[in-house]
Design a protein around this motif. Structure first.
Motif, PDB file in Angstrom:
ATOM      1  N   ASP A  66       1.002  -0.909  -0.158  1.00 29.05           N
ATOM      2  CA  ASP A  66       0.131   0.105  -0.111  1.00 29.05           C
ATOM      3  C   ASP A  66       1.015   1.006   0.308  1.00 29.05           C
ATOM      4  O   ASP A  66       0.726   2.222  -0.952  1.00 29.05           O
ATOM      5  CB  ASP A  66      -0.955  -0.034   1.209  1.00 29.05           C
ATOM      6  CG  ASP A  66      -1.638  -1.192   1.325  1.00 29.05           C
ATOM      7  OD1 ASP A  66      -2.337  -1.686   0.200  1.00 29.05           O
ATOM      8  OD2 ASP A  66      -2.595  -1.590   1.385  1.00 29.05           O
ATOM      9  N   GLU A  67       2.116   1.063   0.771  1.00 33.33           N
ATOM     10  CA  GLU A  67       3.033   2.094   0.788  1.00 33.33           C
ATOM     11  C   GLU A  67       4.015   1.939   0.031  1.00 33.33           C
ATOM     12  O   GLU A  67       5.288   1.104   0.869  1.00 33.33           O
ATOM     13  CB  GLU A  67       3.091   2.315   2.197  1.00 33.33           C
ATOM     14  CG  GLU A  67       1.909   3.134   2.949  1.00 33.33           C
ATOM     15  CD  GLU A  67       1.285   3.841   2.868  1.00 33.33           C
ATOM     16  OE1 GLU A  67       2.446   5.340   1.936  1.00 33.33           O
ATOM     17  OE2 GLU A  67      -0.023   4.171   2.604  1.00 33.33           O
ATOM     18  N   LEU A  68       4.392   2.462  -0.831  1.00 35.40           N
ATOM     19  CA  LEU A  68       6.013   2.033  -1.438  1.00 35.40           C
ATOM     20  C   LEU A  68       7.171   2.489  -0.963  1.00 35.40           C
ATOM     21  O   LEU A  68       8.182   1.949  -0.750  1.00 35.40           O
ATOM     22  CB  LEU A  68       6.347   2.870  -2.965  1.00 35.40           C
ATOM     23  CG  LEU A  68       5.285   2.210  -3.998  1.00 35.40           C
ATOM     24  CD1 LEU A  68       5.468   3.353  -5.373  1.00 35.40           C
ATOM     25  CD2 LEU A  68       5.413   0.730  -4.127  1.00 35.40           C
ATOM     26  N   GLU A  69       6.920   3.612  -0.039  1.00 38.07           N
ATOM     27  CA  GLU A  69       8.484   3.530   0.776  1.00 38.07           C
ATOM     28  C   GLU A  69       8.700   2.421   2.122  1.00 38.07           C
ATOM     29  O   GLU A  69       9.287   2.828   1.705  1.00 38.07           O
ATOM     30  CB  GLU A  69       7.932   4.919   1.711  1.00 38.07           C
ATOM     31  CG  GLU A  69       7.744   6.804   1.539  1.00 38.07           C
ATOM     32  CD  GLU A  69       6.621   6.423   0.090  1.00 38.07           C
ATOM     33  OE1 GLU A  69       5.456   5.228   1.060  1.00 38.07           O
ATOM     34  OE2 GLU A  69       6.380   6.855  -0.703  1.00 38.07           O
ATOM     35  N   SER A  70       7.672   1.483   2.378  1.00 45.09           N
ATOM     36  CA  SER A  70       7.501   0.548   3.017  1.00 45.09           C
ATOM     37  C   SER A  70       8.622  -0.353   2.822  1.00 45.09           C
ATOM     38  O   SER A  70       9.242  -0.574   3.231  1.00 45.09           O
ATOM     39  CB  SER A  70       6.785   0.220   3.561  1.00 45.09           C
ATOM     40  OG  SER A  70       6.161  -0.743   2.585  1.00 45.09           O
ATOM     41  N   VAL A  71       9.535  -0.774   1.255  1.00 44.50           N
ATOM     42  CA  VAL A  71      10.176  -1.080   0.572  1.00 44.50           C
ATOM     43  C   VAL A  71      10.833  -0.722   0.198  1.00 44.50           C
ATOM     44  O   VAL A  71      11.969  -1.340  -0.687  1.00 44.50           O
ATOM     45  CB  VAL A  71       9.500  -2.233  -0.375  1.00 44.50           C
ATOM     46  CG1 VAL A  71       8.823  -2.843   0.428  1.00 44.50           C
ATOM     47  CG2 VAL A  71       8.976  -1.451  -1.577  1.00 44.50           C
ATOM     48  N   HIS A  72      11.049   0.968   0.145  1.00 48.15           N
ATOM     49  CA  HIS A  72      12.199   1.440  -0.965  1.00 48.15           C
ATOM     50  C   HIS A  72      13.793   0.684  -0.276  1.00 48.15           C
ATOM     51  O   HIS A  72      14.539   1.161  -1.517  1.00 48.15           O
ATOM     52  CB  HIS A  72      12.567   3.162  -0.136  1.00 48.15           C
ATOM     53  CG  HIS A  72      13.078   3.922  -1.600  1.00 48.15           C
ATOM     54  ND1 HIS A  72      14.233   4.162  -0.847  1.00 48.15           N
ATOM     55  CD2 HIS A  72      12.823   4.797  -2.156  1.00 48.15           C
ATOM     56  CE1 HIS A  72      15.102   4.840  -1.290  1.00 48.15           C
ATOM     57  NE2 HIS A  72      13.826   5.168  -2.877  1.00 48.15           N
ATOM     58  N   ASP A  73      14.145   0.800   0.766  1.00 52.61           N
ATOM     59  CA  ASP A  73      15.326   0.811   1.688  1.00 52.61           C
ATOM     60  C   ASP A  73      16.240  -1.147   0.798  1.00 52.61           C
ATOM     61  O   ASP A  73      16.723  -1.390   0.451  1.00 52.61           O
ATOM     62  CB  ASP A  73      15.430   0.544   2.130  1.00 52.61           C
ATOM     63  CG  ASP A  73      15.847   2.156   2.668  1.00 52.61           C
ATOM     64  OD1 ASP A  73      16.138   3.140   1.908  1.00 52.61           O
ATOM     65  OD2 ASP A  73      15.847   2.610   4.431  1.00 52.61           O
ATOM     66  N   ASP A  74      14.982  -1.925   0.627  1.00 50.70           N
ATOM     67  CA  ASP A  74      14.881  -2.841   0.700  1.00 50.70           C
ATOM     68  C   ASP A  74      14.800  -3.633  -0.706  1.00 50.70           C
ATOM     69  O   ASP A  74      15.740  -4.638  -1.262  1.00 50.70           O
ATOM     70  CB  ASP A  74      13.977  -3.990   1.477  1.00 50.70           C
ATOM     71  CG  ASP A  74      14.288  -3.148   2.560  1.00 50.70           C
ATOM     72  OD1 ASP A  74      15.441  -4.075   3.506  1.00 50.70           O
ATOM     73  OD2 ASP A  74      13.182  -3.477   3.370  1.00 50.70           O
TER      74      ASP A  74
END
Length: 112
Positions: A66-74
């Motif tokens: 739902d929130e792309l920021e949740s996977v940004h670093d991974d």
């Protein structure tokens, strides 16, 4: 080869809640680090890793967050672009399967 892919805006029609859209792509679009992230999620039964997914003998079914920021670093830049595209297209999942054709909209990251 560029580290990023262009995300295109698409019109999205409303669907019933029990109907899901899937973006179907080749595993060649995945970076090795992405597949290790998927495996970490699976091995730890979701306790580690930020990429909810299912695995089969020929690829992965990855949840579009739902929130792309949740996977940004991974996520690799290529996977991030794919997830952003899938989200914009109204997809809930991305199926990465070894026998699918390469999609020219996204970089090829893994070659045997």
């Amino acid at each position: 080869m560029s580290d990023t892919a262009t995300v295109v805006s698409l019109p999205v029609a409303r669907q019933p809640r029990n109907v899901r859209r899937v973006l179907d792509l080749s595993t060649a679009h995945l970076d090795r680090g992405d597949t290790l992230e998927f495996e970490e999620y699976l091995v730890t039964k979701g306790q580690n890793g930020s990429m909810p997914c299912l695995s089969g003998p020929y690829g992965w079914l990855v949840s579009v967050p739902d929130e792309l920021e949740s996977v940004h670093d991974d996520a690799s830049p290529g996977l991030y672009a794919i997830l952003a595209y899938a989200k914009e297209a109204g997809c809930d999942w991305v199926l990465f399967e070894r026998d699918r054709d390469i999609d020219d909209r996204f970089p090829v990251q893994w070659q045997d």
